[in-house]
Design a protein around this motif. Structure first.
Motif, PDB file in Angstrom:
ATOM      1  N   VAL A 367       0.775  -1.292  -0.045  1.00 24.57           N
ATOM      2  CA  VAL A 367       0.171   0.175  -0.048  1.00 24.57           C
ATOM      3  C   VAL A 367       0.875   1.161   0.087  1.00 24.57           C
ATOM      4  CG1 VAL A 367      -1.504   1.129   1.416  1.00 24.57           C
ATOM      5  CG2 VAL A 367      -1.882  -1.008   0.802  1.00 24.57           C
ATOM      6  N   ASN A 368       1.922   1.239   0.635  1.00 20.39           N
ATOM      7  CA  ASN A 368       2.859   2.251   1.007  1.00 20.39           C
ATOM      8  C   ASN A 368       3.502   2.517  -0.700  1.00 20.39           C
ATOM      9  OD1 ASN A 368       4.126   4.188   2.521  1.00 20.39           O
ATOM     10  ND2 ASN A 368       5.901   3.288   2.167  1.00 20.39           N
ATOM     11  N   GLN A 369       3.442   1.765  -1.434  1.00 22.84           N
ATOM     12  CA  GLN A 369       3.940   2.179  -2.965  1.00 22.84           C
ATOM     13  C   GLN A 369       2.982   3.010  -3.823  1.00 22.84           C
ATOM     14  OE1 GLN A 369       7.097   0.669  -3.250  1.00 22.84           O
ATOM     15  NE2 GLN A 369       6.930  -0.081  -1.200  1.00 22.84           N
ATOM     16  N   PHE A 370       1.709   3.364  -2.985  1.00 20.08           N
ATOM     17  CA  PHE A 370       0.686   3.801  -3.882  1.00 20.08           C
ATOM     18  C   PHE A 370       0.223   4.938  -3.468  1.00 20.08           C
ATOM     19  CE2 PHE A 370       1.197  -0.305  -5.964  1.00 20.08           C
ATOM     20  CZ  PHE A 370       0.977  -0.075  -7.257  1.00 20.08           C
ATOM     21  N   ASP A 371      -0.202   5.919  -4.338  1.00 21.51           N
ATOM     22  CA  ASP A 371      -0.983   7.448  -3.919  1.00 21.51           C
ATOM     23  C   ASP A 371      -2.462   6.849  -3.612  1.00 21.51           C
ATOM     24  OD1 ASP A 371       1.310   8.746  -3.991  1.00 21.51           O
ATOM     25  OD2 ASP A 371       1.244   9.219  -6.007  1.00 21.51           O
ATOM     26  N   GLU A 372      -3.071   6.185  -4.105  1.00 25.15           N
ATOM     27  CA  GLU A 372      -4.506   5.806  -4.018  1.00 25.15           C
ATOM     28  C   GLU A 372      -4.737   4.445  -4.006  1.00 25.15           C
ATOM     29  OE1 GLU A 372      -5.945   8.033  -7.542  1.00 25.15           O
ATOM     30  OE2 GLU A 372      -5.611   6.360  -8.885  1.00 25.15           O
ATOM     31  N   LEU A 373      -6.068   4.243  -3.677  1.00 24.19           N
ATOM     32  CA  LEU A 373      -6.492   2.774  -3.724  1.00 24.19           C
ATOM     33  C   LEU A 373      -7.912   3.102  -4.337  1.00 24.19           C
ATOM     34  CD1 LEU A 373      -6.843   2.347   0.213  1.00 24.19           C
ATOM     35  CD2 LEU A 373      -5.072   1.221  -1.340  1.00 24.19           C
ATOM     36  N   VAL A 374      -8.118   1.889  -5.719  1.00 23.50           N
ATOM     37  CA  VAL A 374      -9.167   2.012  -6.143  1.00 23.50           C
ATOM     38  C   VAL A 374     -10.256   1.161  -5.406  1.00 23.50           C
ATOM     39  CG1 VAL A 374     -10.381   1.283  -8.434  1.00 23.50           C
ATOM     40  CG2 VAL A 374      -7.978   2.269  -8.278  1.00 23.50           C
TER      41      VAL A 374
END
Lengths: 394, 394
Positions: A367-374
């Motif tokens: 999760v820490n690799q991404f700016d958002e969750l779809v």
């Protein structure tokens, strides 16, 4: 397996796929794989909102039934939206691992914060801690007299004293003092002007391969109890006895423990399913990834590499993620932007251009690799939620 | 070592510290460790500007002397400021691994871009590729006829044809076709309307433990040569013969190769020093981290965990990073926000609250955890540079 751990082994390194892995994949096959929303680019993270809400409700119901406060660790999701759902379901506050996460939560109006970490309050962190303490209800972890004195100095000019809890090592041997050293740290903290409210631990040894999770959980309960008794004997009022880890949270939710701090349970992941802590159909987050190459025989390559799946891999688990739709496949090697998926001869392989769901080994660093969750329901993407505290390791 | 790879082993798992590790640490001891700038919070990334510029100049000088174009891979630093320094030193353009990285560079006016990756141009990526092609000089990698047709469809309405290069598998067995399949992919690409300009490879097998880097480099040269000859025989003008990987870049910089694409050489890292590809005093980036706990005997705990150092660790290297100032120490376990550093009995240990420099095993995914680089000279922080393409794995 050594070769695949390094990400440099030959694909032959994967033919030793452990039994536990096959079993995990088989169980994960029951996972609902989302239809790929056409407007998205891979790799991306997809969260099933129904499963997420079920996980939040289930853990809350368990803790409610036992009269134990649930204070979820937000390091897993780093999302204000998900923290709000946890609080709406009944959580007593949230746990954070860093001042940065605490600041993000406080900015969003989430102000009941336990920084379950031995924060070293020097330089800019001293000022940041004082500012946070002025606008939120903060508890901070301590495991040394020197660390406690640093915290006290940081908040010396505050209107109220800072609440702290002494971290106990219940068997993970990471941070935390032994139960019989707890009172010494507490006295030093009190002498420095801090308000000692209790003790906490993280039963991280409950993650280990072959370990009896029940033993780790009972270590937590027993050693927290011992530590609380020592604090009581030293004249402290012990209002907080806090345990935490997703594999042990339910097992250790018994007196004298009065708070649990699991994080991963909101999403679960491949490791947790492998340990039996989470059910396959409770996996709420998958990485959506595209097959970009099938040029080398016996394998396909996905666009979810080490900067997506990470190289987190417990020794007992083969490969860097599971493909529920292709349970025989092994994510045998990962590079920055490539995941090599080994396909055993005679078993189905995803086609070039196909979008596949990958269950990560350990969801927190992913999760820490991404700016958002779809976020979606029944495989249909509905909205995007920011990973608000992404990168806030400070 | 298995236990420490999992991040769940006991600290006893570290007493098997490999000889190579001790040797690497000893060599890294020569590294200049920065004085900690008081205004910073740990963990953070510190880049020594003098060392960085030396690395950029040295690789450029080597390639200039051989008449080989240098097209550095920006996935290592993801920084516009560093890409500009590489271009100012004479780089022929930059290499990127994703459309996202390409977009960030193009936004900054860096428009000579080789996407050395078999981009699958479906959905939003088709539109993004067309937009990028319209504003930059783009080359894209292909390793399948289907992938090439997808690229062609994406840019079908463009004013100019898209340039592509065929990826060759020179021994890493990740992506890329064999040299004798290169012409087939090239013909399919040409038939689809793409402009095939050459061939490329990544000699990633030059990273493997015990591998002869020279052999990997000569594999690159030989197989690119074979592939180029096949394209020539099929009627293509082969203007690009591109190799790349920091361990093999210098060794493979010989005819018929006419371009090199190393990335890691700007910073080097523990793995590269261990392989002998980089010198210890050429390590330009360290993680600055604070000792937050010394509660468990025989170890200290740093605030640089798996969300900072990552769990990247080649099988031949013990631990998750090196402490140049404490060469006997081993970063034996990492968790999200903790690194457990095992201190052999009778050897020096950093004190509680001390800030230490850690050389990461593999610098590329570490940089991707941070929004900025602290840049300085002689241990004095001067400015902060954004990690512009951080998280752009799409």
């Amino acid at each position: 397996v050594t070769g695949s751990a390094a990400g440099t082994g030959s694909i032959a390194g994967s033919d030793s796929a452990a039994t536990v892995d096959t079993a995990t994949c088989g169980r994960l096959r029951r996972l609902a794989v989302p239809r790929f929303p056409a407007g998205l680019a891979t790799p991306c993270l997809y969260v099933d909102l129904d499963v997420l809400d079920r996980n939040i409700a289930a853990m809350q119901a368990t803790m409610d039934a036992r009269g134990i406060a649930l204070r979820p660790h937000v390091k897993t999701h780093k999302s204000v939206a998900i923290a709000r759902r946890q609080l709406a379901a009944g959580a007593a506050g949230v746990t954070v691992g860093t001042l940065g996460e605490a600041e993000v939560m406080a900015d969003a109006g989430i102000t009941d914060l336990f920084v379950a970490y031995p924060v070293w309050a020097a330089g800019p962190k001293a000022k940041r801690l004082a500012a946070l303490h002025a606008r939120a209800q903060v508890i901070v972890g301590i495991d040394s007299a020197a660390g406690a004195r640093g915290l006290a100095a940081a908040v010396a000019r505050s209107a109220t004293s800072l609440r702290v809890a002494v971290e106990i090592d219940s068997g993970q041997h990471r941070t935390g003092v032994t139960f019989d050293a707890a009172a010494g740290v507490a006295v030093a903290a009190r002498d420095a002007g801090l308000e000692v409210i209790g003790v906490f631990t993280h039963g991280g040894h409950g993650y280990a391969s072959g370990a009896d999770r029940s033993t780790a959980a009972s270590d937590e309960v027993r050693l927290l109890g011992e530590a609380a008794a020592r604090l009581g004997a030293a004249g402290f009022t012990v209002s907080l006895i806090s345990a935490g880890s997703s594999p042990t949270a339910v097992l250790s939710a018994v007196a004298p423990v009065n708070e649990e701090r699991p994080g991963t349970y909101v999403f679960w992941d491949r490791q947790m399913v492998g340990l039996g802590a989470g059910e396959p159909d409770a996996v709420a987050l998958v990485v959506l990834s595209t097959v970009v190459s099938a040029a080398v025989p016996g394998q396909v390559v996905l666009d979810a590499g080490a900067k997506t799946l990470t190289k987190d891999r417990p020794a007992w688990l083969d490969g860097f993620g599971a493909l529920p739709a292709y349970p025989s496949a092994t994510v045998s090697r990962v590079y920055d932007y490539h995941a090599v998926v080994w396909i055993p001869p005679g078993t189905p392989a995803p086609a070039l251009g196909e979008v596949v769901a990958v269950v990560p080994n350990h969801v927190c660093p992913v999760v820490n690799q991404f700016d958002e969750l779809v976020v979606g329901r029944a495989g249909v993407a509905l909205e995007r939620w920011p990973v608000d505290a992404r990168g806030r390791s400070d």
